[in-house]
Design a protein around this motif. Structure first.
Motif, PDB file in Angstrom:
ATOM      1  N   UNK A 159      67.981  42.146  38.757  1.00  0.00           N
ATOM      2  CA  UNK A 159      66.605  41.724  38.513  1.00  0.00           C
ATOM      3  C   UNK A 159      65.853  41.716  39.830  1.00  0.00           C
ATOM      4  N   UNK A 160      64.559  41.926  39.742  1.00  0.00           N
ATOM      5  CA  UNK A 160      63.683  41.931  40.906  1.00  0.00           C
ATOM      6  C   UNK A 160      62.456  41.120  40.521  1.00  0.00           C
ATOM      7  N   UNK A 161      62.363  39.912  41.039  1.00  0.00           N
ATOM      8  CA  UNK A 161      61.283  39.003  40.665  1.00  0.00           C
ATOM      9  C   UNK A 161      60.251  38.965  41.791  1.00  0.00           C
ATOM     10  N   UNK A 162      59.030  39.334  41.463  1.00  0.00           N
ATOM     11  CA  UNK A 162      57.924  39.294  42.405  1.00  0.00           C
ATOM     12  C   UNK A 162      57.263  37.922  42.275  1.00  0.00           C
ATOM     13  N   UNK A 163      57.680  36.991  43.115  1.00  0.00           N
ATOM     14  CA  UNK A 163      57.218  35.607  43.033  1.00  0.00           C
ATOM     15  C   UNK A 163      55.720  35.517  43.291  1.00  0.00           C
ATOM     16  N   UNK A 164      55.224  36.245  44.288  1.00  0.00           N
ATOM     17  CA  UNK A 164      53.795  36.225  44.591  1.00  0.00           C
ATOM     18  C   UNK A 164      52.985  36.594  43.349  1.00  0.00           C
ATOM     19  N   UNK A 165      53.369  37.670  42.686  1.00  0.00           N
ATOM     20  CA  UNK A 165      52.660  38.122  41.485  1.00  0.00           C
ATOM     21  C   UNK A 165      52.749  37.092  40.358  1.00  0.00           C
ATOM     22  N   UNK A 166      53.932  36.541  40.145  1.00  0.00           N
ATOM     23  CA  UNK A 166      54.119  35.557  39.059  1.00  0.00           C
ATOM     24  C   UNK A 166      53.309  34.294  39.294  1.00  0.00           C
ATOM     25  N   UNK A 224      66.610  37.273  49.060  1.00  0.00           N
ATOM     26  CA  UNK A 224      65.153  37.214  49.058  1.00  0.00           C
ATOM     27  C   UNK A 224      64.586  38.006  50.226  1.00  0.00           C
ATOM     28  N   UNK A 225      63.444  38.620  49.976  1.00  0.00           N
ATOM     29  CA  UNK A 225      62.680  39.322  50.998  1.00  0.00           C
ATOM     30  C   UNK A 225      61.316  38.649  51.006  1.00  0.00           C
ATOM     31  N   UNK A 226      60.854  38.232  52.194  1.00  0.00           N
ATOM     32  CA  UNK A 226      59.634  37.435  52.247  1.00  0.00           C
ATOM     33  C   UNK A 226      58.863  37.687  53.537  1.00  0.00           C
ATOM     34  N   UNK A 227      57.557  37.486  53.447  1.00  0.00           N
ATOM     35  CA  UNK A 227      56.693  37.587  54.616  1.00  0.00           C
ATOM     36  C   UNK A 227      56.923  36.382  55.517  1.00  0.00           C
ATOM     37  N   UNK A 228      57.000  36.654  56.809  1.00  0.00           N
ATOM     38  CA  UNK A 228      57.104  35.565  57.779  1.00  0.00           C
ATOM     39  C   UNK A 228      55.758  35.455  58.489  1.00  0.00           C
ATOM     40  N   UNK A 265      70.851  49.048  51.165  1.00  0.00           N
ATOM     41  CA  UNK A 265      71.995  48.445  51.863  1.00  0.00           C
ATOM     42  C   UNK A 265      72.896  47.702  50.876  1.00  0.00           C
ATOM     43  N   UNK A 266      72.295  47.047  49.895  1.00  0.00           N
ATOM     44  CA  UNK A 266      73.102  46.393  48.854  1.00  0.00           C
ATOM     45  C   UNK A 266      73.945  47.420  48.111  1.00  0.00           C
ATOM     46  N   UNK A 267      73.351  48.550  47.767  1.00  0.00           N
ATOM     47  CA  UNK A 267      74.089  49.601  47.056  1.00  0.00           C
ATOM     48  C   UNK A 267      75.266  50.108  47.899  1.00  0.00           C
ATOM     49  N   UNK A 268      75.055  50.241  49.206  1.00  0.00           N
ATOM     50  CA  UNK A 268      76.131  50.687  50.105  1.00  0.00           C
ATOM     51  C   UNK A 268      77.313  49.723  50.092  1.00  0.00           C
ATOM     52  N   UNK A 277      57.358  46.353  51.730  1.00  0.00           N
ATOM     53  CA  UNK A 277      57.954  47.209  50.692  1.00  0.00           C
ATOM     54  C   UNK A 277      59.083  48.064  51.261  1.00  0.00           C
ATOM     55  N   UNK A 278      58.918  48.495  52.507  1.00  0.00           N
ATOM     56  CA  UNK A 278      59.986  49.263  53.145  1.00  0.00           C
ATOM     57  C   UNK A 278      61.251  48.441  53.302  1.00  0.00           C
ATOM     58  N   UNK A 279      61.091  47.171  53.655  1.00  0.00           N
ATOM     59  CA  UNK A 279      62.258  46.292  53.817  1.00  0.00           C
ATOM     60  C   UNK A 279      62.906  46.024  52.456  1.00  0.00           C
ATOM     61  N   UNK A 280      62.102  45.870  51.403  1.00  0.00           N
ATOM     62  CA  UNK A 280      62.676  45.712  50.054  1.00  0.00           C
ATOM     63  C   UNK A 280      63.535  46.927  49.725  1.00  0.00           C
ATOM     64  N   UNK A 281      62.995  48.126  49.978  1.00  0.00           N
ATOM     65  CA  UNK A 281      63.749  49.354  49.688  1.00  0.00           C
ATOM     66  C   UNK A 281      65.013  49.458  50.542  1.00  0.00           C
ATOM     67  N   UNK A 282      64.896  49.136  51.834  1.00  0.00           N
ATOM     68  CA  UNK A 282      66.064  49.191  52.724  1.00  0.00           C
ATOM     69  C   UNK A 282      67.128  48.188  52.297  1.00  0.00           C
ATOM     70  N   UNK A 283      66.686  47.021  51.861  1.00  0.00           N
ATOM     71  CA  UNK A 283      67.627  45.989  51.416  1.00  0.00           C
ATOM     72  C   UNK A 283      68.349  46.444  50.159  1.00  0.00           C
TER      73      UNK A 283
END
Length: 137
Positions: free
Chosen positions: A39-46, A88-92, A29-32, A20-26
């Motif tokens: 849109x923000x799609x939570x694939x795991x949840x879907x 995309x932000x994903x668990x490795x 950084x995009x805003x900067x 979640x921290x990386x999602x927020x940082x990303x």
């Protein structure tokens, strides 16, 4: 599930931090770099909700830089089918978090309009800046 190190159509970074921290940082950084997240799609949840299937944490952030999108759409009206720029932000598997962005130069190469090359390069530079702003794992 095997997570590829990179692909021919993305720019990638392995990042240190909580998911979640990386999602927020990303997002920050995009805003900067002038991108908003449309849109923000939570694939795991879907996948869990719709398919009753387990999947690693995986978010698709649909990012758009309005001035660059406007410029590109003025040049190529149907380009909207390739927008927004997905990040995309994903668990490795190793406990780190991956962040990948579509490579706009590769994506826009299918359009065959050399006037878009400058825009694609600008977008790629900004997306690379986003990834570079994140703490490397």
């Amino acid at each position: 599930m095997t997570v590829p190190a990179n692909s021919a159509y993305t720019i990638d970074r392995s990042v240190e931090g909580s998911f979640e921290g990386v999602v927020d940082q990303t997002t920050d950084a995009l805003a900067e770099e002038g991108f908003g997240v449309l849109c923000d799609i939570d694939v795991q949840h879907k996948f869990e909700e719709k398919l009753d299937e387990e999947f690693p944490r995986y978010r698709i952030l649909g990012a758009c830089n309005p001035p660059l999108a406007h410029q590109a759409l003025d040049e190529e009206f149907l380009l909207g089918t390739l927008l927004p720029c997905n990040v995309i932000v994903y668990e490795m598997g190793d406990g780190s978090v991956g962040v990948s962005a579509v490579d706009p130069e590769t994506m826009l190469s299918v359009v065959d309009d050399s006037d878009l090359d400058v825009i694609a390069t600008e977008v790629k530079t900004r997306l690379q800046n986003v990834l570079n702003a994140l703490p490397a794992a």
